[in-house]
Write a protein that holds these residues in place. Sequence first.
Motif, PDB file in Angstrom:
ATOM      1  N   ASN A 164       8.503   2.152 -10.383  1.00 22.40           N
ATOM      2  CA  ASN A 164       7.472   2.045  -9.347  1.00 22.40           C
ATOM      3  C   ASN A 164       7.674   0.724  -8.614  1.00 22.40           C
ATOM      4  OD1 ASN A 164       4.910   1.332  -8.049  1.00 22.40           O
ATOM      5  ND2 ASN A 164       4.160   3.208  -9.013  1.00 22.40           N
ATOM      6  N   LEU A 165       8.103   0.813  -7.371  1.00 18.02           N
ATOM      7  CA  LEU A 165       8.517  -0.375  -6.631  1.00 18.02           C
ATOM      8  C   LEU A 165       7.370  -1.329  -6.344  1.00 18.02           C
ATOM      9  CD1 LEU A 165      10.972   1.340  -4.158  1.00 18.02           C
ATOM     10  CD2 LEU A 165      11.580  -0.308  -5.920  1.00 18.02           C
ATOM     11  N   VAL A 166       6.190  -0.778  -6.058  1.00 19.40           N
ATOM     12  CA  VAL A 166       5.030  -1.633  -5.794  1.00 19.40           C
ATOM     13  C   VAL A 166       4.707  -2.447  -7.037  1.00 19.40           C
ATOM     14  CG1 VAL A 166       2.575  -1.669  -5.267  1.00 19.40           C
ATOM     15  CG2 VAL A 166       4.088  -0.149  -3.998  1.00 19.40           C
ATOM     16  N   PHE A 167       4.720  -1.811  -8.206  1.00 18.37           N
ATOM     17  CA  PHE A 167       4.422  -2.503  -9.455  1.00 18.37           C
ATOM     18  C   PHE A 167       5.471  -3.573  -9.742  1.00 18.37           C
ATOM     19  CE2 PHE A 167       2.073   1.330 -11.597  1.00 18.37           C
ATOM     20  CZ  PHE A 167       1.203   1.378 -10.518  1.00 18.37           C
ATOM     21  N   LEU A 168       6.738  -3.223  -9.542  1.00 19.78           N
ATOM     22  CA  LEU A 168       7.832  -4.153  -9.830  1.00 19.78           C
ATOM     23  C   LEU A 168       7.777  -5.364  -8.902  1.00 19.78           C
ATOM     24  CD1 LEU A 168      10.361  -4.536 -11.603  1.00 19.78           C
ATOM     25  CD2 LEU A 168      11.678  -3.385  -9.815  1.00 19.78           C
ATOM     26  N   GLN A 169       7.542  -5.104  -7.626  1.00 22.66           N
ATOM     27  CA  GLN A 169       7.439  -6.184  -6.647  1.00 22.66           C
ATOM     28  C   GLN A 169       6.260  -7.095  -6.965  1.00 22.66           C
ATOM     29  OE1 GLN A 169       8.303  -5.523  -2.256  1.00 22.66           O
ATOM     30  NE2 GLN A 169       6.084  -5.602  -2.208  1.00 22.66           N
ATOM     31  N   ASP A 174       0.815  -1.217   0.000  1.00 26.07           N
ATOM     32  CA  ASP A 174       0.000   0.000   0.000  1.00 26.07           C
ATOM     33  C   ASP A 174       0.849   1.268   0.000  1.00 26.07           C
ATOM     34  OD1 ASP A 174       1.022  -0.258   2.511  1.00 26.07           O
ATOM     35  OD2 ASP A 174      -0.873   0.028   3.574  1.00 26.07           O
ATOM     36  N   ASP A 175       2.176   1.113  -0.086  1.00 24.13           N
ATOM     37  CA  ASP A 175       3.072   2.270  -0.094  1.00 24.13           C
ATOM     38  C   ASP A 175       3.364   2.651  -1.538  1.00 24.13           C
ATOM     39  OD1 ASP A 175       4.818   4.265   0.461  1.00 24.13           O
ATOM     40  OD2 ASP A 175       6.420   2.977   1.237  1.00 24.13           O
ATOM     41  N   PHE A 176       2.368   3.224  -2.196  1.00 28.93           N
ATOM     42  CA  PHE A 176       2.507   3.486  -3.619  1.00 28.93           C
ATOM     43  C   PHE A 176       2.916   4.938  -3.896  1.00 28.93           C
ATOM     44  CE2 PHE A 176      -1.852   4.144  -2.351  1.00 28.93           C
ATOM     45  CZ  PHE A 176      -2.187   5.356  -2.903  1.00 28.93           C
ATOM     46  N   GLU A 177       3.417   5.135  -5.127  1.00 31.56           N
ATOM     47  CA  GLU A 177       3.878   6.455  -5.561  1.00 31.56           C
ATOM     48  C   GLU A 177       2.660   7.278  -5.981  1.00 31.56           C
ATOM     49  OE1 GLU A 177       7.215   8.927  -6.119  1.00 31.56           O
ATOM     50  OE2 GLU A 177       7.329   6.786  -5.744  1.00 31.56           O
ATOM     51  N   PHE A 227      -0.571 -21.869 -17.415  1.00 36.97           N
ATOM     52  CA  PHE A 227      -0.064 -20.791 -18.245  1.00 36.97           C
ATOM     53  C   PHE A 227      -1.134 -19.739 -18.519  1.00 36.97           C
ATOM     54  CE2 PHE A 227       0.444 -18.926 -22.511  1.00 36.97           C
ATOM     55  CZ  PHE A 227       1.627 -18.215 -22.291  1.00 36.97           C
ATOM     56  N   GLY A 228      -2.376 -20.152 -18.696  1.00 38.35           N
ATOM     57  CA  GLY A 228      -3.446 -19.191 -18.924  1.00 38.35           C
ATOM     58  C   GLY A 228      -3.602 -18.234 -17.769  1.00 38.35           C
ATOM     59  N   ASP A 229      -3.507 -18.754 -16.539  1.00 32.63           N
ATOM     60  CA  ASP A 229      -3.593 -17.898 -15.353  1.00 32.63           C
ATOM     61  C   ASP A 229      -2.404 -16.933 -15.291  1.00 32.63           C
ATOM     62  OD1 ASP A 229      -5.889 -19.258 -14.653  1.00 32.63           O
ATOM     63  OD2 ASP A 229      -4.900 -20.551 -13.180  1.00 32.63           O
ATOM     64  N   LEU A 230      -1.213 -17.445 -15.613  1.00 37.38           N
ATOM     65  CA  LEU A 230      -0.016 -16.598 -15.624  1.00 37.38           C
ATOM     66  C   LEU A 230      -0.148 -15.502 -16.674  1.00 37.38           C
ATOM     67  CD1 LEU A 230       2.918 -15.882 -14.901  1.00 37.38           C
ATOM     68  CD2 LEU A 230       3.662 -17.705 -16.452  1.00 37.38           C
ATOM     69  N   LEU A 231      -0.569 -15.879 -17.874  1.00 37.17           N
ATOM     70  CA  LEU A 231      -0.740 -14.916 -18.964  1.00 37.17           C
ATOM     71  C   LEU A 231      -1.697 -13.799 -18.550  1.00 37.17           C
ATOM     72  CD1 LEU A 231      -0.452 -14.068 -21.987  1.00 37.17           C
ATOM     73  CD2 LEU A 231      -2.388 -15.610 -22.459  1.00 37.17           C
ATOM     74  N   MET A 232      -2.818 -14.168 -17.955  1.00 34.70           N
ATOM     75  CA  MET A 232      -3.816 -13.175 -17.570  1.00 34.70           C
ATOM     76  C   MET A 232      -3.307 -12.303 -16.427  1.00 34.70           C
ATOM     77  SD  MET A 232      -6.817 -12.151 -18.555  1.00 34.70           S
ATOM     78  CE  MET A 232      -7.761 -13.522 -19.244  1.00 34.70           C
ATOM     79  N   ALA A 233      -2.664 -12.912 -15.433  1.00 33.60           N
ATOM     80  CA  ALA A 233      -2.193 -12.150 -14.276  1.00 33.60           C
ATOM     81  C   ALA A 233      -1.120 -11.139 -14.666  1.00 33.60           C
ATOM     82  CB  ALA A 233      -1.663 -13.105 -13.202  1.00 33.60           C
ATOM     83  N   ILE A 234      -0.177 -11.566 -15.503  1.00 34.77           N
ATOM     84  CA  ILE A 234       0.878 -10.648 -15.939  1.00 34.77           C
ATOM     85  C   ILE A 234       0.301  -9.563 -16.839  1.00 34.77           C
ATOM     86  CG2 ILE A 234       2.883 -10.467 -17.472  1.00 34.77           C
ATOM     87  CD1 ILE A 234       3.664 -11.358 -14.727  1.00 34.77           C
ATOM     88  N   SER A 235      -0.602  -9.949 -17.747  1.00 38.12           N
ATOM     89  CA  SER A 235      -1.169  -8.987 -18.698  1.00 38.12           C
ATOM     90  C   SER A 235      -2.011  -7.929 -18.003  1.00 38.12           C
ATOM     91  CB  SER A 235      -2.016  -9.719 -19.744  1.00 38.12           C
ATOM     92  OG  SER A 235      -1.221 -10.592 -20.524  1.00 38.12           O
ATOM     93  N   LYS A 236      -2.666  -8.305 -16.898  1.00 41.29           N
ATOM     94  CA  LYS A 236      -3.485  -7.342 -16.162  1.00 41.29           C
ATOM     95  C   LYS A 236      -2.689  -6.614 -15.069  1.00 41.29           C
ATOM     96  CE  LYS A 236      -8.157  -9.127 -16.854  1.00 41.29           C
ATOM     97  NZ  LYS A 236      -9.397  -9.613 -16.211  1.00 41.29           N
ATOM     98  N   GLY A 237      -1.423  -6.956 -14.935  1.00 39.85           N
ATOM     99  CA  GLY A 237      -0.592  -6.291 -13.939  1.00 39.85           C
ATOM    100  C   GLY A 237      -0.217  -4.889 -14.381  1.00 39.85           C
ATOM    101  N   PRO A 238      -0.055  -3.969 -13.435  1.00 38.30           N
ATOM    102  CA  PRO A 238       0.252  -2.578 -13.794  1.00 38.30           C
ATOM    103  C   PRO A 238       1.581  -2.424 -14.524  1.00 38.30           C
ATOM    104  CG  PRO A 238       0.550  -2.944 -11.443  1.00 38.30           C
ATOM    105  CD  PRO A 238      -0.134  -4.165 -11.984  1.00 38.30           C
ATOM    106  N   SER A 239       2.566  -3.276 -14.197  1.00 42.40           N
ATOM    107  CA  SER A 239       3.859  -3.159 -14.867  1.00 42.40           C
ATOM    108  C   SER A 239       3.730  -3.360 -16.368  1.00 42.40           C
ATOM    109  CB  SER A 239       4.850  -4.184 -14.296  1.00 42.40           C
ATOM    110  OG  SER A 239       5.276  -3.812 -13.011  1.00 42.40           O
ATOM    111  N   MET A 240       3.038  -4.427 -16.786  1.00 39.47           N
ATOM    112  CA  MET A 240       2.928  -4.722 -18.211  1.00 39.47           C
ATOM    113  C   MET A 240       2.002  -3.742 -18.911  1.00 39.47           C
ATOM    114  SD  MET A 240       4.392  -6.690 -20.361  1.00 39.47           S
ATOM    115  CE  MET A 240       4.996  -8.108 -19.442  1.00 39.47           C
ATOM    116  N   LEU A 241       0.899  -3.407 -18.290  1.00 37.24           N
ATOM    117  CA  LEU A 241      -0.022  -2.446 -18.908  1.00 37.24           C
ATOM    118  C   LEU A 241       0.654  -1.098 -19.111  1.00 37.24           C
ATOM    119  CD1 LEU A 241      -3.302  -3.265 -16.927  1.00 37.24           C
ATOM    120  CD2 LEU A 241      -2.877  -3.713 -19.353  1.00 37.24           C
TER     121      LEU A 241
END
Length: 487
Positions: A132-137, A61-64, A151-165
């Motif tokens: 952004n450390l929160v996103f990277l972590q 919760d310590d976001f920029e 793999f489908g779960d991994l693909l979706m989780a990474i794709s919806k993550g703030p870092s990749m978006l």
Amino acid sequence: MNIFRKQPHRISRVRYLYSRAGFGATPAELEKASRKSLRKTVRQFFKDSEGITDLRVIEPDDFESKKQLKGMVRDGQLDREMLQERIRQNAEKVRELNLQWLDRMAAGQGALREKMALFWHGHFACQTQARNLVFLQQYVNTLRQHALGNFGDLLMAISKGPSMLQFLNNQQNRKNAPNENFAREVMELFTLGRGNYTEHDIKEAARAFTGWQFTPEGQFVFRERAHDEGEKTIFGKTGTFKGEDVMAMLLENRQTARFITAKIYRYFVADGPVNAPEIQKRVDGLADQFYKSNYNIAELMETIFTADWFYDAVNTGAHIKSPVELLAGLRHTLGVQFDQPEPQVFVQRTLGQLLFYPPNVAGWPGGKNWIDSSSLLFRMQLPDYVLKAADVKVRSKDEGDVNTQLLARKGNAKFRTTINWTDFEQAFSKTSDIELTDAIAITLLPFPLRSDQRILLENQLKPNQTRSERIHILTAALMSLPEYQLT
């Protein structure tokens, strides 16, 4: 019984498994594993990787936030000193996250999960803009959590993550102004591979991904007002598709299974193309299993690690260790601890694989690309730097990124380390002096020593040296051979 002499073939096979499925093994681990069946050893790898503890250098919760950024504005101007200090602090935290992950790799426990996560880090290559450390972590822990899952779960989780978006600009992908970057990379690099889609598919998929965004806290959010609700035609199908529909289409396409399987084969079995008839048939069979299992990663990896062909002589020594594999493996085998953090980051930069800083969205090319004239020399000298505290006279590669420069800004003249020689030496307590060179070699190298190598190594020994001194000298010398760079 001196198992290193009595059963060298079994030791070699186990060493090969440990180096491919993890980051190498200690002599004691090799001896213990060689007394069990190979299948039981493989299953133990998976059992040891069942649990996971997140890496953490900052609270989620310590976001920029915008409020924090506003605090850097004085009289309407951005305070550059405050900004530089924030960049410096972030760089230190990124380094801490880097080293936490490297520690997990070097620890041995859960090595298969960490090895798979390292593979996925190159596959879903991503740099978090503005560090952004929160996103990277969140990104690295997502890789680790799903590394052996679906793999489908991994693909979706990474794709919806703030870092990749953020990295692939989907935050700017809106109706009436679609940005194709995210849709293109999802198809080309994450699922189908180049040439297995059309430009029209990309344009229409980009429309489907409109509205996929994230909050300042790093939470995925679907913004309906930014989404193009119109009909799209993707892979010959027409409908009012959303991003999840595109992902489902990609997973339904068998080419995704084959693309991922071929990439895993090159990484874990043998570098190079997979278009030779025999290998192509093998990969097709694995891909078919992967698809039918609904993309079960662990099941695919167990099939690979228990296959007879995995241990074929042609695969032994066919993989060049990546810089991270080399460093983590050396640390694990000898229980190496660095007194200061900077040298480990320096090694990564110098050899061209700094965690969290892939060269581009395609990741590190790997294979023979790891080796050039400067990096090979440093690789060969690394054991002396780590084990003997020899002076380091090499400069790290300049990537031109202020963040990476800050990350490894303190290049030490010496690497000061603590090494667990006691456990390493104990493994050879039943080995005679005559057998010692070959016994250590079989735990470290993919090939048996040649006679000329053995002579060269043993010429470094002196009659008045203690047994401990002989083991230390032989180990450093063996690790300095070109063959140590291979698995």
